[in-house]
Every structure is written in C-alpha cells, then in structure tokens.
Write a protein that holds these residues in place. Structure first.
Motif, PDB file in Angstrom:
ATOM      1  N   LEU A   7       0.840  -1.190   0.000  1.00 60.32           N
ATOM      2  CA  LEU A   7       0.000   0.000   0.000  1.00 60.32           C
ATOM      3  C   LEU A   7       0.870   1.232   0.000  1.00 60.32           C
ATOM      4  O   LEU A   7       1.746   1.376   0.814  1.00 60.32           O
ATOM      5  N   VAL A   8       0.639   2.135  -0.928  1.00 58.82           N
ATOM      6  CA  VAL A   8       1.327   3.421  -0.943  1.00 58.82           C
ATOM      7  C   VAL A   8       0.299   4.488  -0.610  1.00 58.82           C
ATOM      8  O   VAL A   8      -0.658   4.678  -1.345  1.00 58.82           O
ATOM      9  N   LEU A   9       0.457   5.187   0.491  1.00 61.01           N
ATOM     10  CA  LEU A   9      -0.558   6.089   1.016  1.00 61.01           C
ATOM     11  C   LEU A   9      -0.057   7.512   0.979  1.00 61.01           C
ATOM     12  O   LEU A   9       1.027   7.801   1.404  1.00 61.01           O
ATOM     13  N   ILE A  10      -0.828   8.410   0.438  1.00 60.92           N
ATOM     14  CA  ILE A  10      -0.478   9.819   0.439  1.00 60.92           C
ATOM     15  C   ILE A  10      -1.727  10.594   0.808  1.00 60.92           C
ATOM     16  O   ILE A  10      -2.543  10.793  -0.042  1.00 60.92           O
ATOM     17  N   SER A  11      -1.937  11.003   1.962  1.00 60.57           N
ATOM     18  CA  SER A  11      -3.064  11.876   2.240  1.00 60.57           C
ATOM     19  C   SER A  11      -3.167  12.101   3.724  1.00 60.57           C
ATOM     20  O   SER A  11      -2.719  11.306   4.540  1.00 60.57           O
ATOM     21  N   TRP A  80      -2.564  -0.129   7.658  1.00 58.44           N
ATOM     22  CA  TRP A  80      -1.317   0.053   8.390  1.00 58.44           C
ATOM     23  C   TRP A  80      -0.212   0.428   7.400  1.00 58.44           C
ATOM     24  O   TRP A  80       0.038  -0.294   6.432  1.00 58.44           O
ATOM     25  N   VAL A  81       0.470   1.523   7.667  1.00 54.14           N
ATOM     26  CA  VAL A  81       1.501   1.986   6.735  1.00 54.14           C
ATOM     27  C   VAL A  81       2.910   1.584   7.161  1.00 54.14           C
ATOM     28  O   VAL A  81       3.855   1.726   6.386  1.00 54.14           O
ATOM     29  N   TRP A  82       3.062   1.107   8.403  1.00 56.08           N
ATOM     30  CA  TRP A  82       4.390   0.685   8.859  1.00 56.08           C
ATOM     31  C   TRP A  82       4.224  -0.188  10.101  1.00 56.08           C
ATOM     32  O   TRP A  82       3.310   0.032  10.914  1.00 56.08           O
TER      33      TRP A  82
END
Length: 784
Positions: A7-11, A80-82
C-alpha cells in the motif's frame, strides 16, 4: 498467476484532540493498551500496538500484536503503513515501546526485547536523558538525541530507513551507504510478516522492479514514468554512496479533499498497482506469467513442460486417492500461496496447489477430475489446448524477421537521404551566413589567424583511424581524439557522435564563436571538418588534459602546489574577463566547470567547450532562455530556475570552481555539518563559524604558508556564489581582488546547489525535462 500486497498512502486524515501527543520522552513507555498511542502534530498518522487476527476459520484463528502506524481515520490492518515488528509478533497484550539508557526497544513478557536501536551503535557522544521519539506528519517515526560535543539535535534512528509495505512521500527506495531499502509484501492478506514479493529501485537500470523472491516479474522500464495525473514528482538521486528514488506531492493542483480521495498509489495484496480513487490499474501480477513482455512484465524461462498460454485457474476438483496429494511442504509457515504456485510451476509432475491453504504447500501431483460444490478448491495449471504445427512456428518468425529487415532498410535509406540533405544545407548556410563572414575572413589570414577546413581523410590519417589509443576522453559533444598532422603538428579533434546530447546547433555555435576569440587563456581553434556523417572541430593539443583530472585525483593533485593553483585561478579569471569585456563579442560561457578548463604543458589554464555559449548584448541587463543547458551545481540559481543568464551566471560558476580548486573536493561531495551539505554549503558553514581554513586541501599543507591568500580565495568564492546576482562581484572586481587591489566585502548566505546535472529544461513550464514510460514522471538528474 501471483498475488502481491503493498500500500502506498499519500493523504491526510483529521486532527485529533489537543491532548494527543506525538512525543515519547526518555523513560516513558507506550503500552499495548488500546487507548495508548501517539498522534502526529496535525493528526495525519497515529502509532500504537494493534491486534491482528488471521486464519481461514473461526476455529483455527490465531492472533498477534504489532507496533503499527496507521492513517488516523482508518484504524484497520489494511491501512497500516508501517510495522516495527512485522517478523517478530508479540503473542499477548504485554508489549511496550520504551526509550531508555540502551536506546529504543519493544519489551514483552516471556521473550527477549526487540531492540530497534542501540546507543552502542553510534560513535557520537549522546545526552542519554534527552533522547526522545517523535512521530511526524510525514509518517516518519524518529528517535532524536542531543550531541553533547556540538549541542545539536541529531537523528539517531527513523522508520523511513526501515520500510515495510508502504511508500510514503519523502521515503527513499534504493541503495544508501551500502544498505538496500525496499518494500516487501505481506505474507498473506491477513499476516503482515515479510512475504514473497518485493518492490525495489534498480539504480543500474533506473527502474522500479517487482520480484517474486529472486525472479523479476515486472519493471517500469529503463526510465521511470508513471504519473498520468501529475499528482507526484519522482526524483532519482545518484552519488558515490547513494542511489535512490523518492517522491513529493503536487499539492497545489488539488484541494485537500481531492488529495485524500485520489492522490495515492496502492499496491494491493492481489498484485494490482493502481491509482487510488481513479482505479487506473498499472500492474497486476497475475498478468505476468513469464511469457509476456506487455505492460512492463518480464519474460522468464519456464520448464520445458510449460507452454505459452498455460496459466493458473481456480477449479473445484476431486482426486481418486490420497496419493494424488503431495504434503511435503504442508507445514512450512514461511511459504505463501504464491511461493507454492511458483514451486509447482517449475515441477513438471505438479498439476496445481491447494487454494485454501494460508501457509505451507499442498500440491496436486496425481490424476483428478472436475467436481461440483462438494469438490476441493485448487489453483490448477490449465494447459493451452490450441497448439500450432511446428512448421508454422518456424515460418511465422522467419516472415516477421524478413518484414522487419525490409522495413528497417527502407527507413534507413530514407533517413540517410534526409540526413545528407540537411548536412548540405547546414554547410551551405554555415559558409553563406552573416556569421560566416568572420570565418571566411579568418580563413584568408586576416587579423593574423588562419582557420582551416580539414577533410575527413586528413583527420582519419592523423588519428590512426580514430584508434582507441588516441582517445583523450568523452563528453556531451562526443569523443575527443589526439592526432598528428603530416607536418608533425599535434592536434585535438572533437568528433560529434550520432548519439550526442549536443547537435548541429551547438557545433555551429562553438565554431563561429570560438573562431572570433583569441586569448592566451582560451583554447585555440585551428579548423573544422564537415563531410558526410563526420562533423569535427580541430583544436590545439594540450598535453595535461583538463583541470578536474588533477584536482580530483589523489595522486595528481599533489603536483599542484598553492602557487600553481593560485596562478590557475587567476588565469581562468583573465580568460573570463576577456569573454565578458574585451573580446569582439560579449560572451557568456554558460558551462564553466573544471572539466572544461584545459592545461597546457606549463599548466596554464585555457577555457574550452563553447557549444553552450551565448552572445550577450552590451546594453542587456540579463537575457532569458527557454532551453536550459549545462551542469547543475555550477549553474546560478536564476539561470537554473528561471532561465535568466548574464555575466554574473559565469561568475557564479567561477566561484564554485574556486572552492573546488582550494579544497580538492567536488561540489556534489557529501559533507555533514549538523545536516547534509554540498561543498558550497559546507564552505559557508565553516566561514560563518570562523573555520574557513579547514576547507583547504590537506595536500597543500606544506606549500601554503600564506594562509591569508587562501582565505581571500575562499571568501572570493563565497562572494561569487551569492544568491542574488547583484551581490556577486563583476569579473573586473574578481581580478582586482586576486591582485590584492580591492578590499573584500563580507559574503552573505550563498545559493546552495545540489551538484546534479540538468539534461535540458523547459523554463516556460518551470519544469525539468521529463521522461515518460507508462505515465509516471521522473526528473532525471545525474552528476556530469
């Protein structure tokens, strides 16, 4: 054929209450209590311990606890980003994140602590009681401390250096000081342990690569470009010890709501890479079966028993006896369904894998038949039934090859005729243009000079057929060869290559300009050759090559003592003064750097390479161009950013060269002075702290008794790289300073450059030239 989850999340999310904190101080701890977590200052992300359940049925479900980071409004495992302990989960609710005298760690009951960072691993003297963990809105969890020797706040550890399955703005993918940073998928859609797939930046091929274990499944191609909506700016950075990719958001194009909804890139667990919100699928690993190169897929050799078109499909099957199943790897919890499918694909006796297995492999290796609802779900390899005759497979590639050969031959013939016509028009225009009047004047011997037109046969004979032994070097123009004419005169030949980044315009520009310039500190043009494919400039031969080959060589730089370096600096300045003030034309060089300063047998400097030079009218305060060329790092900020150039642009480049000659280091070298700096920034910090003499090349220690002269040169260099052109000295002032005839003012804060190369830029769009493959943009920047 395979599945993949990243998942690549930008916001952003939403702001929480003021009571929330983003700092964990020394001695504090973050426990597994569900209400105990950190929140970034603007409420973008949170971090705390979260429970993850997995298993296909409620009867066999298991659970584990992880220190996870998530977008504040999306507190689910999918977002979950990390994760700090993805491969070492905690079995119960006893975990705690602690900052203590040993560093940063996760403690738990019944097991050893998970040490994220140990203070023993750093050579700095750290104030232990002042260490703290800070959660930033970027999604970076940072362990900070205070250097007791300098009093500066330093980063000891950060989560951005340990990515899991999410690529955030500002995070790096690539190789940094020998350490590879890459993304790894979850093992399954519910188990966050390191899985089968990885997303890496390949610095050699300038591409993003997806691997299944060691096998390359997909790449973005040679130059990365995946940005059809222009939401992101991707940048590739390359230096001696770092090659990495990062990206930033073009937030000015979108409202915050639009960014939250659309501006994100997602790698899903089933292998789909798509733009969030737009649902534009970029890559799906199931389409890369090894026999296709479409959409970035990579071809790989399979076993002889697999044919083109064979693929996996989920089927409900029934097998006749238990011997049809192979349970050898059934209990291996490190293998996902994708690993099992890959193992089966390479085994000719395997027909499929059990699609209901979360972990471990159960292979179908015996006869089976399709069944209804009472069957067992398997990923079965379906054979391609339409097989062409062998002779058809032979004829098709032969016919295709012949078609391609005929097409290429016709294209080459037409292109060659067009090229010859263009060359004839070029030579005719060159010899009949207004500028050519000065060339014809020089050819006839007026003004005491003679510009020769050489034949290609003469040049080939002089260079022994462009022998590799005669090769002096290569540049943007092409190769440079040493030659000897029939009368014994040694010459240097710049040969325009077909793949040159320069072309006929630069060739003509350098020929016409340098023919009018005569000065002891400028390289002398003897003649030129335009014949067929060949376009060459003939110069005087300078045996000591370029200045950078001495300054940046550990052994050769010792040959240049301070008196010689000082003489070289003054010689460059004299040549520059001639270009700006005393030549028949007012010339702005636009590409001054050490590799364009040649040295004669007495080590006297001569400015060369006028392909980028421009005539500058006397009454102009500054000119503007929509085509930026040169070397980023030597470029003045007003030229690099806005395309505005003047004689102060060359003065800026001269200042960078002065600092390089004094220090013996390249401007794009990496320095640390509380933060990463290039040479210009490092010199400024030393000067500001009264330690400018620390910049001196150590090899000058025995030949530099007059330190005030060196300090004057360093100060002059900093004055020349001022941010504002009006604050920089003129070339006449530079000469006066070097001769001790003018008092130096105090320099101001310089314009820090990055020392990377701009290939070419369009100033109208205020963007560097972008290369496009599959829609993603990347500004390519390399050291030149």
């Amino acid at each position: 054929m395979f599945s993949f989850r990243v998942l690549v999340l930008i916001s952003g999310c939403f702001l929480l209450t003021e009571a929330a904190t983003n700092i964990l101080n020394h001695g504090d701890k973050l426990s597994s209590n569900s209400s105990d977590y950190l929140v970034s200052p603007e409420g973008e992300v949170s971090i705390g311990f979260r429970k993850q359940e997995y298993g296909r049925t409620w009867e066999d479900r298991d659970s584990a606890y992880y220190l996870a980071m998530w977008c504040t409004e999306q507190d689910t495992s999918y977002h979950w980003v990390w994760l700090a302990n993805r491969d070492d989960p905690i079995v119960d609710n006893s975990g705690a994140l602690i900052v203590d005298d040993t560093g940063l760690k996760i403690t738990r009951n019944g097991g050893d602590p998970i040490q994220l960072f140990s203070l023993r691993s750093t050579s700095m003297s750290i104030n232990i009681s002042d260490t703290r963990v800070v959660l930033q809105d970027s999604g970076n969890l940072v362990l900070q401390g205070t250097n007791e020797e300098t009093g500066e706040n330093v980063v000891l550890w950060q989560s951005f250096d340990h990515p899991t399955d999410t690529f955030l703005p500002g995070m790096k993918l690539g190789v940094i000081r020998g350490r590879r940073l890459s993304l790894t998928s979850w093992l399954t859609d519910s188990i966050p342990a390191s899985g089968s797939f990885s997303l890496e930046w390949d610095p050699v091929g300038n591409r993003l690569v997806i691997r299944l274990r060691e096998r390359v499944l997909w790449s973005t191609g040679h130059i990365l470009s995946l940005n059809p909506n222009k939401m992101y700016n991707f940048t590739y950075v390359s230096s001696l010890d770092e090659q990495y990719l990062y990206y930033t958001i073009v937030a000015s194009e979108y409202t915050p709501a639009e960014l939250t909804k659309s501006a994100r890139l997602e790698f899903h667990y089933y292998g789909g890479l798509e733009f969030g919100g737009s649902r534009l699928v970029i890559f799906d690993s199931r389409t890369c079966a090894g026999d296709s190169t479409e959409n970035g897929c990579k071809r790989w050799e399979g076993t002889k028993c697999r044919n083109k078109g064979d693929k996996y499909e989920i089927r409900s099957i029934r097998y006749t006896n238990q011997d049809a199943l192979n349970d050898t790897l059934l209990g291996n919890t490190s293998l996902s369904i994708d690993d099992c499918k890959d193992i089966c694909w390479k085994d000719c006796s395997c027909f499929g894998v059990n699609a209901m297995m979360d972990l471990g492999c159960q292979f179908l290796s015996g006869p089976y038949e399709e069944a209804g609802l009472d069957g067992t779900s398997f990923q079965v390899i379906i054979r391609n039934g339409s097989r062409l005759k062998t002779w058809i497979w032979i004829l098709i590639p032969i016919a295709m090859a012949l078609t391609i050969i005929v097409s290429i031959s016709a294209l080459f013939y037409l292109r060659r005729r067009r090229q010859i016509r263009m060359e004839e028009e070029f030579v005719l225009g060159l010899m009949t243009s207004d500028d050519a009047s000065d060339i014809r004047e020089l050819r006839t011997g007026n003004n005491g000079h003679n510009l020769n037109i050489y034949t290609a046969q003469m040049i080939v004979s002089a260079t022994n057929g462009f022998s590799p032994e005669n090769l002096l070097g290569k540049g943007g123009f092409g190769a440079v060869f040493k030659g000897t004419l029939g009368d014994g005169l040694e010459i240097a030949i710049k040969r325009l290559s077909r793949g040159s980044t320069q072309g006929l315009v630069e060739f003509k520009n350098e020929l016409i300009l340098i023919a009018k310039l005569q000065h002891t500190n400028l390289v002398r043009l003897l003649g030129f050759c335009v014949q067929g494919d060949e376009k060459m400039l003939v110069y005087e031969y300078l045996p000591n090559k370029s200045l950078d080959s001495f300054i940046f060589d550990d052994s050769k730089r010792k040959l240049l003592d301070w008196d010689k370096r000082s003489s070289i600096i003054e010689g460059i300045a004299q040549g520059l003064l001639y270009l700006h003030k005393y030549s028949r034309l007012r010339i702005i060089h636009r590409d001054l750097k050490l590799s364009n300063i040649l040295l004669d047998e007495n080590m006297n400097p001569k400015i060369s390479d006028f392909g980028m030079a421009r005539i500058y009218k006397t009454n102009e305060a500054g000119s503007n161009t929509n085509r930026i060329v040169g070397t980023y790092g030597y470029m003045s900020p007003e030229y690099a950013m806005d395309g505005i150039f003047s004689e102060k642009s060359d003065v800026y480049s001269f200042g960078v060269m002065v600092l390089e000659v004094v220090s013996g280091r390249k401007n794009n070298s990496h320095f640390e002075f509380g933060r990463p700096l290039n040479l210009v920034g490092y010199a400024w910090e030393l000067w500001k702290h009264g330690a400018a003499l620390e910049l001196i090349d150590p090899s000058l220690s025995d030949s530099c008794p007059k330190q005030y002269q060196v300090l004057r040169c360093i100060t002059l260099g900093l004055l020349c790289v001022e941010d504002s052109p009006s604050d920089r000295p003129t070339t006449s002032d530079v000469i006066s300073v070097l001769n001790g005839e003018m008092q130096l003012p105090l320099p101001k804060h310089p314009a820090f450059s990055t020392g990377r190369r701009i290939v070419e830029a369009n100033v109208v769009d205020k963007e560097m030239e972008n290369y496009s493959v599959n829609g993603l943009t990347m500004s390519t920047m390399h050291a030149r």
